[in-house]
Design a protein around this motif. Structure first.
Motif, PDB file in Angstrom:
ATOM      1  N   SER A  94       0.840  -1.194   0.000  1.00 37.30           N
ATOM      2  CA  SER A  94       0.000   0.000   0.000  1.00 37.30           C
ATOM      3  C   SER A  94       0.879   1.250   0.000  1.00 37.30           C
ATOM      4  CB  SER A  94      -0.898   0.007   1.240  1.00 37.30           C
ATOM      5  OG  SER A  94      -1.671   1.187   1.301  1.00 37.30           O
ATOM      6  N   GLU A  95       0.541   2.192  -0.885  1.00 39.84           N
ATOM      7  CA  GLU A  95       1.247   3.471  -0.929  1.00 39.84           C
ATOM      8  C   GLU A  95       0.202   4.591  -1.026  1.00 39.84           C
ATOM      9  OE1 GLU A  95       4.699   1.836  -3.815  1.00 39.84           O
ATOM     10  OE2 GLU A  95       5.106   3.768  -2.875  1.00 39.84           O
ATOM     11  N   PRO A  96      -0.424   4.949   0.096  1.00 39.78           N
ATOM     12  CA  PRO A  96      -1.561   5.869   0.087  1.00 39.78           C
ATOM     13  C   PRO A  96      -1.172   7.321  -0.183  1.00 39.78           C
ATOM     14  CG  PRO A  96      -0.957   5.338   2.328  1.00 39.78           C
ATOM     15  CD  PRO A  96      -0.122   4.452   1.448  1.00 39.78           C
ATOM     16  N   ASN A  97      -2.167   8.080  -0.569  1.00 36.90           N
ATOM     17  CA  ASN A  97      -2.004   9.514  -0.807  1.00 36.90           C
ATOM     18  C   ASN A  97      -1.556  10.208   0.485  1.00 36.90           C
ATOM     19  OD1 ASN A  97      -2.651  12.368  -1.114  1.00 36.90           O
ATOM     20  ND2 ASN A  97      -3.852  11.783  -2.903  1.00 36.90           N
ATOM     21  N   PRO A  98      -0.520  11.040   0.443  1.00 36.58           N
ATOM     22  CA  PRO A  98      -0.044  11.692   1.673  1.00 36.58           C
ATOM     23  C   PRO A  98      -1.078  12.595   2.328  1.00 36.58           C
ATOM     24  CG  PRO A  98       0.998  12.649  -0.281  1.00 36.58           C
ATOM     25  CD  PRO A  98       0.290  11.417  -0.726  1.00 36.58           C
ATOM     26  N   LEU A  99      -1.992  13.152   1.537  1.00 34.83           N
ATOM     27  CA  LEU A  99      -2.989  14.067   2.091  1.00 34.83           C
ATOM     28  C   LEU A  99      -3.969  13.352   3.015  1.00 34.83           C
ATOM     29  CD1 LEU A  99      -3.772  16.202  -1.104  1.00 34.83           C
ATOM     30  CD2 LEU A  99      -2.085  16.635   0.702  1.00 34.83           C
ATOM     31  N   TRP A 100      -4.156  12.050   2.793  1.00 35.24           N
ATOM     32  CA  TRP A 100      -5.094  11.304   3.630  1.00 35.24           C
ATOM     33  C   TRP A 100      -4.651  11.253   5.083  1.00 35.24           C
ATOM     34  CZ3 TRP A 100      -5.623   6.381   0.066  1.00 35.24           C
ATOM     35  CH2 TRP A 100      -6.251   6.761  -1.134  1.00 35.24           C
ATOM     36  N   PHE A 101      -3.371  11.421   5.337  1.00 37.10           N
ATOM     37  CA  PHE A 101      -2.845  11.312   6.697  1.00 37.10           C
ATOM     38  C   PHE A 101      -2.269  12.635   7.201  1.00 37.10           C
ATOM     39  CE2 PHE A 101      -3.013   7.087   4.981  1.00 37.10           C
ATOM     40  CZ  PHE A 101      -3.411   6.300   6.052  1.00 37.10           C
ATOM     41  N   GLY A 102      -2.680  13.730   6.551  1.00 31.90           N
ATOM     42  CA  GLY A 102      -2.268  15.044   7.014  1.00 31.90           C
ATOM     43  C   GLY A 102      -0.857  15.431   6.643  1.00 31.90           C
ATOM     44  N   ASN A 103      -0.306  14.822   5.588  1.00 31.40           N
ATOM     45  CA  ASN A 103       1.067  15.105   5.168  1.00 31.40           C
ATOM     46  C   ASN A 103       1.094  16.084   4.000  1.00 31.40           C
ATOM     47  OD1 ASN A 103       2.855  13.173   6.756  1.00 31.40           O
ATOM     48  ND2 ASN A 103       1.310  11.774   5.940  1.00 31.40           N
ATOM     49  N   ALA A 104       2.243  16.738   3.839  1.00 28.17           N
ATOM     50  CA  ALA A 104       2.476  17.551   2.649  1.00 28.17           C
ATOM     51  C   ALA A 104       2.676  16.633   1.448  1.00 28.17           C
ATOM     52  CB  ALA A 104       3.704  18.433   2.860  1.00 28.17           C
ATOM     53  N   SER A 105       2.729  17.201   0.276  1.00 24.99           N
ATOM     54  CA  SER A 105       2.926  16.412  -0.938  1.00 24.99           C
ATOM     55  C   SER A 105       4.268  15.678  -0.904  1.00 24.99           C
ATOM     56  CB  SER A 105       2.873  17.324  -2.165  1.00 24.99           C
ATOM     57  OG  SER A 105       1.610  17.948  -2.273  1.00 24.99           O
ATOM     58  N   ASN A 106       4.377  14.633  -1.715  1.00 24.35           N
ATOM     59  CA  ASN A 106       5.617  13.857  -1.784  1.00 24.35           C
ATOM     60  C   ASN A 106       6.774  14.698  -2.322  1.00 24.35           C
ATOM     61  OD1 ASN A 106       4.548  11.392  -0.834  1.00 24.35           O
ATOM     62  ND2 ASN A 106       3.715  10.941  -2.863  1.00 24.35           N
ATOM     63  N   GLU A 107       7.976  14.279  -1.983  1.00 28.89           N
ATOM     64  CA  GLU A 107       9.195  14.940  -2.452  1.00 28.89           C
ATOM     65  C   GLU A 107      10.094  13.915  -3.136  1.00 28.89           C
ATOM     66  OE1 GLU A 107      11.166  17.271   0.567  1.00 28.89           O
ATOM     67  OE2 GLU A 107       9.271  17.584   1.639  1.00 28.89           O
ATOM     68  N   PRO A 108       9.685  13.411  -4.296  1.00 34.85           N
ATOM     69  CA  PRO A 108      10.436  12.330  -4.953  1.00 34.85           C
ATOM     70  C   PRO A 108      11.859  12.709  -5.336  1.00 34.85           C
ATOM     71  CG  PRO A 108       8.780  13.232  -6.426  1.00 34.85           C
ATOM     72  CD  PRO A 108       8.506  13.812  -5.075  1.00 34.85           C
ATOM     73  N   ARG A 109      12.148  14.001  -5.420  1.00 39.48           N
ATOM     74  CA  ARG A 109      13.508  14.428  -5.771  1.00 39.48           C
ATOM     75  C   ARG A 109      14.377  14.712  -4.554  1.00 39.48           C
ATOM     76  NH1 ARG A 109      12.462  18.534 -10.938  1.00 39.48           N
ATOM     77  NH2 ARG A 109      11.388  16.994 -12.259  1.00 39.48           N
ATOM     78  N   ASN A 110      13.805  14.531  -3.387  1.00 39.74           N
ATOM     79  CA  ASN A 110      14.576  14.738  -2.156  1.00 39.74           C
ATOM     80  C   ASN A 110      15.605  13.615  -2.034  1.00 39.74           C
ATOM     81  OD1 ASN A 110      15.496  14.838   0.546  1.00 39.74           O
ATOM     82  ND2 ASN A 110      13.575  15.754   1.230  1.00 39.74           N
TER      83      ASN A 110
END
Length: 355
Positions: A94-110
């Protein structure tokens, strides 16, 4: 759906379920299945192994994930007596949407991130969007989730009740905060646990600059409606280096002097084996069973009486059984590898019945 080499015909429809039989006596039950929320999941494949036993193939479920078919065939050949291997590829990811858990958007380039999504979770049993009626628990072990959380992300406040929740930290630092006023951060080898009982709210975050990996387990309590409680164990409290560290036991087991006590007839062990010459013994008494997870490395498990042996890769798992002997079974766990074991009263058939 056509499959090369097989001829299909409809057999019967018990309870409204469509049953079809292929040549050679292979039968499949077509069941409805709810949509998976994770569209990035790998495409399941249909594998049919030839057999000369014909009707000895048992009815096997087919699930449809987003209109994609997944099926397995299970024949009636003699089951493994002591070790039922569960490869990591059979686990639901499972790789859920970050917004569902109160997170900021993903940072795939981090450059600090090791996964494009903030969370990658491997479910060993039915959980959240993964629902399989044939894989709901293993004895009192109701949930085992292997979670990888990226830096500065986590799970916002959410409720629990009537579960013994044990979280084992593999890498990084896990910060827990709850409605009982507790706030604590713990690192590798540590345990955070809760008796959710009548109800508690908590959050779990990775506030650090490096990824966090932890194994969270939910166990069915021996009694419902208990007073909520939080506790923890620092990773340095138990020596599991080339030893079987006994971390968790039941509150009713006064003989076991473990740092963590839960309201459940279960024991949790961990060991970190440095090389192939390092090993520990796990005794499984009559009427007991265990669920084993290869946390890291490539350990091997061998049943002493039968010589049955299985090599594991990281994320693989297994159900361990004592067999039919009067005194149970002893298993040798050899390295190199990091292994987590949940031992409990023998009960039910486990995921190997279906998966």
């Amino acid at each position: 759906r056509p499959v090369a080499g097989l001829t299909w015909r409809r057999v019967h429809s018990p309870g409204g379920r469509r049953v079809r039989e292929a040549s050679g006596g292979v039968r499949f039950v077509l069941l409805p299945f709810r949509t998976i929320l994770n569209p990035s999941a790998a495409e399941p494949s249909l594998t049919i192994q030839p057999t000369d036993q014909g009707p000895s193939i048992r009815p096997t479920p087919i699930y449809y994930y987003n209109n994609r078919m997944m099926a397995t065939t299970t024949n009636t050949m003699k089951k493994a007596r002591h070790i039922r291997y569960i490869p990591s590829k059979s686990l639901y990811v499972s790789e859920p949407n970050p917004l569902w858990f109160g997170n900021a958007s993903n940072e795939p380039r981090n450059p600090k991130w090791t996964n494009p999504n903030w969370l990658k979770s491997r479910f060993h049993f039915s959980f959240a969007e993964y629902s399989n009626p044939g894989n709901t628990n293993f004895g009192v072990l109701r949930v085992m989730n292997d979670d990888l959380v990226q830096p500065k992300r986590g799970f916002g406040a959410h409720p629990h009740s009537n579960a013994e929740i044990v979280t084992y930290v593999v890498n990084g630092k896990l910060t827990h905060e709850d409605s009982m006023g507790t706030k604590e951060s713990l690192g590798r080898g540590s345990i955070q646990f809760m008796t959710a009982g009548r109800g508690v709210t908590h959050s779990e975050h990775n506030l650090e600059d490096e990824p966090l990996r932890f194994i969270q387990m939910w166990l069915t309590p021996s009694q419902y409606g208990l007073k909520p409680n939080y506790g923890s164990m620092c990773g340095t409290q138990i020596d599991s280096k080339n030893k079987l560290g006994h971390m968790v036991s039941s509150v009713t087991n006064h003989a076991a002097q473990t740092p963590v006590k839960i309201h459940c007839d279960a024991n949790i062990y961990a060991t970190e084996l440095s090389d192939s010459k390092s090993s520990v013994a796990l005794k499984l008494g009559k009427g007991r069973q265990a669920y084993l997870l290869a946390v890291e490395g490539a350990p091997t498990v061998t049943a002493a009486s039968s010589g049955e042996s299985q090599k594991f890769a990281q994320h693989d798992a297994a159900e361990l059984y004592p067999g039919t002997g009067p005194t149970g079974e002893q298993f040798e766990i050899s390295g190199p590898g990091h292994v987590l074991v949940v031992e409990m009263k023998q009960e039910g058939q486990g995921r190997s019945t279906w998966a």
